[in-house]
Design a protein around this motif. Structure first.
Motif, PDB file in Angstrom:
ATOM      1  N   GLY A 126       0.814  -1.212   0.000  1.00 34.59           N
ATOM      2  CA  GLY A 126       0.000   0.000   0.000  1.00 34.59           C
ATOM      3  C   GLY A 126       0.851   1.267   0.000  1.00 34.59           C
ATOM      4  O   GLY A 126       0.331   2.374   0.072  1.00 34.59           O
ATOM      5  N   GLY A 127       2.155   1.111  -0.099  1.00 29.82           N
ATOM      6  CA  GLY A 127       3.075   2.254  -0.096  1.00 29.82           C
ATOM      7  C   GLY A 127       4.178   2.028  -1.093  1.00 29.82           C
ATOM      8  O   GLY A 127       3.971   1.412  -2.138  1.00 29.82           O
ATOM      9  N   GLY A 128       5.349   2.494  -0.750  1.00 25.59           N
ATOM     10  CA  GLY A 128       6.444   2.350  -1.682  1.00 25.59           C
ATOM     11  C   GLY A 128       7.792   2.571  -1.049  1.00 25.59           C
ATOM     12  O   GLY A 128       7.905   2.845   0.150  1.00 25.59           O
ATOM     13  N   LEU A 129       8.805   2.453  -1.874  1.00 24.02           N
ATOM     14  CA  LEU A 129      10.187   2.555  -1.442  1.00 24.02           C
ATOM     15  C   LEU A 129      10.979   3.303  -2.508  1.00 24.02           C
ATOM     16  O   LEU A 129      10.924   2.942  -3.684  1.00 24.02           O
ATOM     17  CB  LEU A 129      10.758   1.137  -1.257  1.00 24.02           C
ATOM     18  CG  LEU A 129      12.204   0.976  -0.837  1.00 24.02           C
ATOM     19  CD1 LEU A 129      12.410   1.492   0.586  1.00 24.02           C
ATOM     20  CD2 LEU A 129      12.596  -0.496  -0.924  1.00 24.02           C
ATOM     21  N   VAL A 130      11.688   4.352  -2.090  1.00 26.28           N
ATOM     22  CA  VAL A 130      12.544   5.097  -3.018  1.00 26.28           C
ATOM     23  C   VAL A 130      13.959   4.558  -2.879  1.00 26.28           C
ATOM     24  O   VAL A 130      14.533   4.588  -1.797  1.00 26.28           O
ATOM     25  CB  VAL A 130      12.517   6.613  -2.718  1.00 26.28           C
ATOM     26  CG1 VAL A 130      13.434   7.364  -3.675  1.00 26.28           C
ATOM     27  CG2 VAL A 130      11.094   7.160  -2.801  1.00 26.28           C
ATOM     28  N   LEU A 131      14.502   4.029  -3.965  1.00 23.87           N
ATOM     29  CA  LEU A 131      15.866   3.511  -3.990  1.00 23.87           C
ATOM     30  C   LEU A 131      16.751   4.602  -4.588  1.00 23.87           C
ATOM     31  O   LEU A 131      16.889   4.714  -5.813  1.00 23.87           O
ATOM     32  CB  LEU A 131      15.939   2.232  -4.824  1.00 23.87           C
ATOM     33  CG  LEU A 131      14.991   1.110  -4.383  1.00 23.87           C
ATOM     34  CD1 LEU A 131      15.012  -0.032  -5.373  1.00 23.87           C
ATOM     35  CD2 LEU A 131      15.343   0.639  -2.994  1.00 23.87           C
ATOM     36  N   THR A 132      17.342   5.409  -3.721  1.00 21.26           N
ATOM     37  CA  THR A 132      18.079   6.584  -4.188  1.00 21.26           C
ATOM     38  C   THR A 132      19.286   6.220  -5.040  1.00 21.26           C
ATOM     39  O   THR A 132      19.543   6.877  -6.040  1.00 21.26           O
ATOM     40  CB  THR A 132      18.500   7.471  -3.005  1.00 21.26           C
ATOM     41  OG1 THR A 132      19.264   6.706  -2.086  1.00 21.26           O
ATOM     42  CG2 THR A 132      17.289   8.048  -2.300  1.00 21.26           C
ATOM     43  N   ASP A 133      20.027   5.192  -4.665  1.00 22.37           N
ATOM     44  CA  ASP A 133      21.216   4.819  -5.434  1.00 22.37           C
ATOM     45  C   ASP A 133      20.866   4.303  -6.829  1.00 22.37           C
ATOM     46  O   ASP A 133      21.605   4.516  -7.771  1.00 22.37           O
ATOM     47  CB  ASP A 133      22.045   3.770  -4.689  1.00 22.37           C
ATOM     48  CG  ASP A 133      22.749   4.351  -3.474  1.00 22.37           C
ATOM     49  OD1 ASP A 133      22.722   5.593  -3.308  1.00 22.37           O
ATOM     50  OD2 ASP A 133      23.316   3.575  -2.694  1.00 22.37           O
ATOM     51  N   ARG A 134      19.760   3.624  -6.954  1.00 21.77           N
ATOM     52  CA  ARG A 134      19.308   3.096  -8.241  1.00 21.77           C
ATOM     53  C   ARG A 134      18.417   4.089  -8.983  1.00 21.77           C
ATOM     54  O   ARG A 134      18.092   3.871 -10.139  1.00 21.77           O
ATOM     55  CB  ARG A 134      18.521   1.802  -8.053  1.00 21.77           C
ATOM     56  CG  ARG A 134      19.314   0.687  -7.494  1.00 21.77           C
ATOM     57  CD  ARG A 134      19.978  -0.050  -8.596  1.00 21.77           C
ATOM     58  NE  ARG A 134      20.604  -1.236  -8.009  1.00 21.77           N
ATOM     59  CZ  ARG A 134      21.349  -2.042  -8.681  1.00 21.77           C
ATOM     60  NH1 ARG A 134      21.574  -1.818  -9.937  1.00 21.77           N
ATOM     61  NH2 ARG A 134      21.887  -3.076  -8.095  1.00 21.77           N
ATOM     62  N   GLN A 135      17.975   5.129  -8.289  1.00 23.62           N
ATOM     63  CA  GLN A 135      17.077   6.144  -8.833  1.00 23.62           C
ATOM     64  C   GLN A 135      15.797   5.518  -9.372  1.00 23.62           C
ATOM     65  O   GLN A 135      15.334   5.819 -10.468  1.00 23.62           O
ATOM     66  CB  GLN A 135      17.782   7.004  -9.866  1.00 23.62           C
ATOM     67  CG  GLN A 135      18.937   7.763  -9.251  1.00 23.62           C
ATOM     68  CD  GLN A 135      19.663   8.644 -10.222  1.00 23.62           C
ATOM     69  OE1 GLN A 135      19.628   8.435 -11.426  1.00 23.62           O
ATOM     70  NE2 GLN A 135      20.334   9.648  -9.692  1.00 23.62           N
ATOM     71  N   LEU A 160      15.372  14.040  -7.118  1.00 22.50           N
ATOM     72  CA  LEU A 160      14.876  12.709  -6.768  1.00 22.50           C
ATOM     73  C   LEU A 160      13.621  12.857  -5.919  1.00 22.50           C
ATOM     74  O   LEU A 160      13.572  13.692  -5.021  1.00 22.50           O
ATOM     75  CB  LEU A 160      15.918  11.928  -5.985  1.00 22.50           C
ATOM     76  CG  LEU A 160      17.134  11.459  -6.766  1.00 22.50           C
ATOM     77  CD1 LEU A 160      18.051  10.638  -5.865  1.00 22.50           C
ATOM     78  CD2 LEU A 160      16.749  10.650  -7.984  1.00 22.50           C
ATOM     79  N   VAL A 161      12.611  12.043  -6.237  1.00 22.32           N
ATOM     80  CA  VAL A 161      11.404  12.057  -5.425  1.00 22.32           C
ATOM     81  C   VAL A 161      11.769  11.629  -4.010  1.00 22.32           C
ATOM     82  O   VAL A 161      12.768  10.922  -3.804  1.00 22.32           O
ATOM     83  CB  VAL A 161      10.296  11.170  -6.018  1.00 22.32           C
ATOM     84  CG1 VAL A 161       9.874  11.667  -7.387  1.00 22.32           C
ATOM     85  CG2 VAL A 161      10.696   9.712  -6.072  1.00 22.32           C
ATOM     86  N   GLY A 162      10.953  12.049  -3.044  1.00 26.35           N
ATOM     87  CA  GLY A 162      11.326  11.815  -1.659  1.00 26.35           C
ATOM     88  C   GLY A 162      10.561  10.739  -0.931  1.00 26.35           C
ATOM     89  O   GLY A 162      11.088  10.105  -0.030  1.00 26.35           O
ATOM     90  N   GLU A 163       9.287  10.530  -1.327  1.00 27.96           N
ATOM     91  CA  GLU A 163       8.487   9.579  -0.568  1.00 27.96           C
ATOM     92  C   GLU A 163       7.295   9.084  -1.367  1.00 27.96           C
ATOM     93  O   GLU A 163       6.906   9.692  -2.359  1.00 27.96           O
ATOM     94  CB  GLU A 163       7.984  10.222   0.726  1.00 27.96           C
ATOM     95  CG  GLU A 163       6.953  11.326   0.510  1.00 27.96           C
ATOM     96  CD  GLU A 163       6.357  11.865   1.792  1.00 27.96           C
ATOM     97  OE1 GLU A 163       6.399  11.172   2.818  1.00 27.96           O
ATOM     98  OE2 GLU A 163       5.825  12.981   1.743  1.00 27.96           O
ATOM     99  N   VAL A 164       6.733   7.976  -0.879  1.00 26.90           N
ATOM    100  CA  VAL A 164       5.480   7.449  -1.388  1.00 26.90           C
ATOM    101  C   VAL A 164       4.535   7.410  -0.200  1.00 26.90           C
ATOM    102  O   VAL A 164       4.843   6.780   0.819  1.00 26.90           O
ATOM    103  CB  VAL A 164       5.644   6.031  -1.980  1.00 26.90           C
ATOM    104  CG1 VAL A 164       4.307   5.508  -2.486  1.00 26.90           C
ATOM    105  CG2 VAL A 164       6.691   6.013  -3.076  1.00 26.90           C
ATOM    106  N   ALA A 165       3.400   8.114  -0.313  1.00 27.47           N
ATOM    107  CA  ALA A 165       2.429   8.148   0.780  1.00 27.47           C
ATOM    108  C   ALA A 165       1.038   8.432   0.219  1.00 27.47           C
ATOM    109  O   ALA A 165       0.893   9.214  -0.730  1.00 27.47           O
ATOM    110  CB  ALA A 165       2.812   9.215   1.800  1.00 27.47           C
TER     111      ALA A 165
END
Length: 170
Positions: free
Chosen positions: A89-98, A121-126
């Protein structure tokens, strides 16, 4: 102090502030152009060739950028994360992989984490949204479509698959 001296000082402060603002804008533009140069169609390409670029198997990244120790290799793709690391129901930002991963049950979608507005880079999923902290752009977490600008283009899809409890880049 005379009235004229006071006005001159205020004009000087304003001119100094304008100079600092212009300098900061130039530095920001040059820095962003170097880190995330625009492609021919105006989108911003992530550094290093994009989210699908193989980094030689350094492993899947977690939200804070730490390596989970996996070798990152898979016979059919690069492991991005364990399915259990992506909140349902949410998400995960993988900054190194963009890459940003969003999950609904066993279904996982992948998008570029590089905002199409100016390459942040996007910051969050909510709450069903992918949010960029730089200028407030908001994208739909299921489709990558723009919900609120200033971005005008959707986030590009990243081809991912779930295999053996892992999210893999195809």
């Amino acid at each position: 102090m005379t009235e004229g001296a006071s006005e001159g000082y205020r004009r000087r402060e304003v001119l100094e502030a304008v100079g600092v603002t212009v300098a900061a804008g130039v530095v920001g533009f040059v820095g962003m152009s170097t880190l995330a140069p625009a492609t021919e169609d105006g989108d911003y390409a992530p550094p290093g060739g994009g989210p699908a670029a193989d980094d030689g198997g350094t492993g899947a990244d977690t939200e804070d950028g730490a390596d989970d120790g996996d070798d990152g290799g898979d016979s059919d793709g690069v492991v991005l994360a364990a399915l259990s690391d992506v909140p349902d129901g949410g998400g995960l930002v993988l900054t190194d992989r963009q890459v940003v991963l969003v999950r609904d049950g066993d279904d996982v979608e992948g998008f570029s984490a590089v905002c199409t507005h100016q390459g942040c880079l996007v910051g969050e999923v909510a709450d069903g949204e992918i949010r960029c902290p730089c200028h407030g752009s908001v994208f739909d977490a299921r489709s990558g479509d723009v919900v609120r600008g200033p971005a005008q283009r959707p986030l590009p899809e990243v081809d991912v698959d779930v295999r053996d409890g892992r999210v893999v880049l195809r």
